[in-house]
Design a protein around this motif. Structure first.
Motif, PDB file in Angstrom:
ATOM      1  N   ASP A 103      64.557  26.517  17.934  1.00 33.32           N
ATOM      2  CA  ASP A 103      63.283  26.921  17.337  1.00 33.32           C
ATOM      3  C   ASP A 103      62.109  26.273  18.051  1.00 33.32           C
ATOM      4  O   ASP A 103      61.072  26.920  18.261  1.00 33.32           O
ATOM      5  N   TYR A 104      62.258  25.019  18.421  1.00 38.84           N
ATOM      6  CA  TYR A 104      61.157  24.372  19.145  1.00 38.84           C
ATOM      7  C   TYR A 104      61.026  24.896  20.569  1.00 38.84           C
ATOM      8  O   TYR A 104      59.914  24.920  21.119  1.00 38.84           O
ATOM      9  N   ILE A 107      58.963  27.940  20.050  1.00 40.10           N
ATOM     10  CA  ILE A 107      57.574  27.556  19.802  1.00 40.10           C
ATOM     11  C   ILE A 107      56.904  27.126  21.112  1.00 40.10           C
ATOM     12  O   ILE A 107      55.723  27.433  21.352  1.00 40.10           O
ATOM     13  N   ARG A 146      55.691  32.210  16.780  1.00 40.86           N
ATOM     14  CA  ARG A 146      55.478  30.819  16.379  1.00 40.86           C
ATOM     15  C   ARG A 146      55.642  30.667  14.865  1.00 40.86           C
ATOM     16  O   ARG A 146      56.240  29.694  14.392  1.00 40.86           O
ATOM     17  N   LEU A 150      58.688  28.414  13.148  1.00 43.55           N
ATOM     18  CA  LEU A 150      58.281  27.332  12.252  1.00 43.55           C
ATOM     19  C   LEU A 150      58.844  27.566  10.847  1.00 43.55           C
ATOM     20  O   LEU A 150      59.281  26.611  10.182  1.00 43.55           O
ATOM     21  N   ILE A 171      54.467  20.025  13.309  1.00 46.12           N
ATOM     22  CA  ILE A 171      53.791  21.252  13.743  1.00 46.12           C
ATOM     23  C   ILE A 171      53.302  21.037  15.168  1.00 46.12           C
ATOM     24  O   ILE A 171      52.520  20.121  15.432  1.00 46.12           O
ATOM     25  N   CYS A 192      52.874  22.882   6.645  1.00 43.34           N
ATOM     26  CA  CYS A 192      53.702  23.820   7.401  1.00 43.34           C
ATOM     27  C   CYS A 192      53.559  25.232   6.851  1.00 43.34           C
ATOM     28  O   CYS A 192      53.441  26.204   7.612  1.00 43.34           O
ATOM     29  N   ILE A 196      52.150  28.546   8.951  1.00 45.01           N
ATOM     30  CA  ILE A 196      52.906  29.793   9.071  1.00 45.01           C
ATOM     31  C   ILE A 196      52.061  30.970   8.597  1.00 45.01           C
ATOM     32  O   ILE A 196      51.998  32.014   9.265  1.00 45.01           O
TER      33      ILE A 196
END
Length: 595
Positions: A103-104, A107, A146, A150, A171, A192, A196
């Motif tokens: 996931d990162y 991002i 993104r 997140l 974040i 967070c 989002i």
């Protein structure tokens, strides 16, 4: 923080074509400074993000995750998710670390595109109008991606820290490589959520409402817009994400003060998606709310957002069938889930109207038609969907070929039919393998989200605030065709009865409907946590069905406990290696040995 090298073979390999002038430098890669000279590589930043998404349900965030709930039991007792479920997960076997990194990484690429508006200001086409179509879509996708990654991180790793605060994850709004980042801190859970939502709103400003050819007014625009981008983020998908985010944020674990505005927003955004499907996508040969789900059609109209598909794939069939039918028997449905299905008149089996239809020694007769499209039980048959010919008969009794014991057989006395293509037989000269993909957000999910949220705001029957009632949204699902394309409930007196009983009773009913609809999709694990306020609600025994056959060939059925759930925390742990590497990361409560 290092500057990531964007490997040529990964990014360019995803593009339609490449030219000699785009060959990489001798080191085999481009740096982040080089890519802006090549518009295909800039687009590749966005294309690559989609490869980070699961493409099926055979993983630790799909069907396996139901093995840490009361829906299923994993066969292999050393499986990491099973060890999580029984309170024996070691730091060396974190089944969710890869999702943190994935996931990162997604991002990172989205942030690289968004930073200083470099992606948006890239020239993609000579024609100004068409260039704007492309860059607007890519900019919107970057914000949506993104938000998506997140949200996935927040759902998996958000929770109450050992410091007593409700925390989310760090974040990152700059292109920072998580694998070498130092001294990051977790933002609050609320921060967070707000990020989002903000990214979804930013995406919505740039994206078309949906990638559909019939929404493209200029025929020549279809080379740069329309259905060719099906499967990528669009405006209506960002509304669905917001509905899911607000639904979780409104739930008891994350909303101790019961802020009703969160429930209201969840209902409003879910209803917006429902209205789009009913009033816009409901075109000739398009969306039909009464149709059953076709898990093998990557263009199924009930999809809001789905993954890329694996063509000619048999992963789910291998996973769910027993060894006797050349499967791996990786997991089995629980008897608790089987008991959650009502009778064929819609009433629960312990209701006065349902009880006469239920026979404990013939427990699978007269059940909800949905049950037969999701679960294989003793003496049920796998029938070829084209002809109805029997391919396999299940023998789940003690001593039968499909009884628990072998590593390729279920431990519960049940096997899973959902996601299984009933035309596949590996004994055929040319086995018929079908496409498989992951339907992340479906029409049914939005109906369930709306019903749950609207019920909290105005109760089950009131339709004045949102245009339909919570009861009506649920009726859409109960009257639909099953996965086997059989009829749902033509009449539904129990739905009328439970709606008339009031908000609290209807809430429990919705929870059960959500359980049935989403089983083995990896959603119940998080649903149980957002609904719960104590560990006792999560730590309940899971049951199997013990089947025996006497000398006269008569079967006897006796439910019994097969596994206990032992959770010391309502939250997943922050990956242990990240806790060790970053001193400012706070671990979630209940994971003392992971600090």
């Amino acid at each position: 923080m290092k500057i990531k090298i964007l490997t040529f073979s990964i990014i360019i390999g995803l593009l339609v074509s490449c030219n000699d002038f785009m060959d990489p430098y001798p080191n085999g890669g481009y740096t982040t400074d080089d890519i802006w000279d090549y518009q295909d590589m800039v687009q590749g930043l966005i294309v690559e993000c989609y490869t980070y998404m699961a493409t099926n349900y055979n993983n630790n965030e799909g069907a396996y995750l139901d093995g840490a709930t009361d829906n299923a039991v994993i066969t292999n007792t050393s499986n990491a998710v099973r060890r999580l479920a029984v309170g024996a997960l070691p730091t060396s076997s974190d089944p969710f670390l890869s999702y943190w990194i994935r996931d990162y990484d997604g991002i990172y690429l989205a942030n690289l595109f968004l930073k200083d508006r470099k992606g948006y200001n890239t020239r993609f086409l000579v024609d100004e109008y068409k260039n704007n179509l492309v860059r607007d879509r890519l900019q919107g996708e970057a914000f949506a991606l993104r938000a998506w990654f997140l949200w996935d991180l927040l759902q998996k790793f958000g929770g109450k820290g050992v410091n007593g605060e409700m925390l989310g994850v760090p974040i990152l709004l700059e292109p920072i490589d998580i694998e070498v980042a130092e001294q990051l801190q977790r933002n609050t859970y609320d921060e967070c959520v707000k990020q989002i939502i903000a990214d979804c709103d930013s995406a919505y400003k740039y994206l078309p409402i949906a990638h559909r050819d019939f929404l493209v007014t200029n025929e020549t625009d279809k080379a740069y817009a329309g259905a060719r981008y099906w499967g990528r983020f669009d405006g209506i998908t960002t509304r669905a994400i917001k509905a899911n985010v607000y639904l979780t944020w409104a739930s008891p674990r994350f909303n101790p003060d019961n802020d009703m505005s969160r429930w209201d927003l969840a209902a409003r955004y879910a209803k917006e998606v429902m209205d789009f499907k009913l009033n816009v996508d409901n075109v000739t040969n398009g969306f039909n709310k009464t149709a059953g789900v076709n898990w093998f059609n990557p263009n199924f109209p009930g999809i809001i957002f789905a993954s890329r598909y694996n063509n000619a794939n048999d992963a789910m069939e291998r996973m769910f069938y027993p060894g006797g039918f050349q499967g791996n028997g990786t997991m089995g449905a629980s008897h608790d889930l089987v008991d959650a299905f009502p009778m064929n008149n819609g009433y629960p089996k312990d209701h006065p109207e349902g009880a006469p239809l239920y026979n404990p020694q013939d427990p699978y007769k007269n059940r909800d038609p949905r049950f037969y499209s999701m679960i294989f039980y003793n003496q049920s048959q796998a029938r070829r969907n084209e002809t109805g010919a029997v391919m396999y008969t299940f023998e789940n009794w003690e001593g039968g070929k499909d009884a628990s014991g072998p590593i390729t057989n279920s431990r519960t006395g049940y096997y899973i039919k959902k996601f299984v293509f009933m035309g596949l037989n590996w004994s055929d000269s040319s086995p018929n393998r079908q496409p498989h993909s992951k339907f992340f957000i479906r029409w049914a999910h939005m109906c369930l989200a709306f019903a749950e949220a609207a019920n909290q705001v105005v109760g089950p029957i009131d339709a004045s605030k949102y245009g339909i009632s919570a009861k009506e949204a649920i009726s859409y699902l109960r009257e639909r065709k099953t996965y086997d394309n059989n009829n749902g409930f033509d009449t539904d007196p129990y739905l009328d009865e439970i709606a008339a009983a009031g908000k609290d009773e209807f809430h429990e009913f919705i929870k059960n409907e959500r359980r049935l609809e989403t089983c083995f999709e990896g959603m119940r694990f998080f649903d149980m946590r957002r609904w719960s306020t104590s560990l006792e609600e999560l730590n309940r025994p899971v049951h199997m069905m013990k089947v025996t056959r006497d000398g006269d060939g008569i079967f006897h059925y006796a439910p019994q406990e097969v596994e206990s759930r032992v959770f010391k925390s309502a939250y997943l742990p922050i990956p242990y290696q990240e806790i060790l590497r970053m001193d400012n990361l706070v671990q979630n409560e209940g994971w003392d040995s992971w600090q």
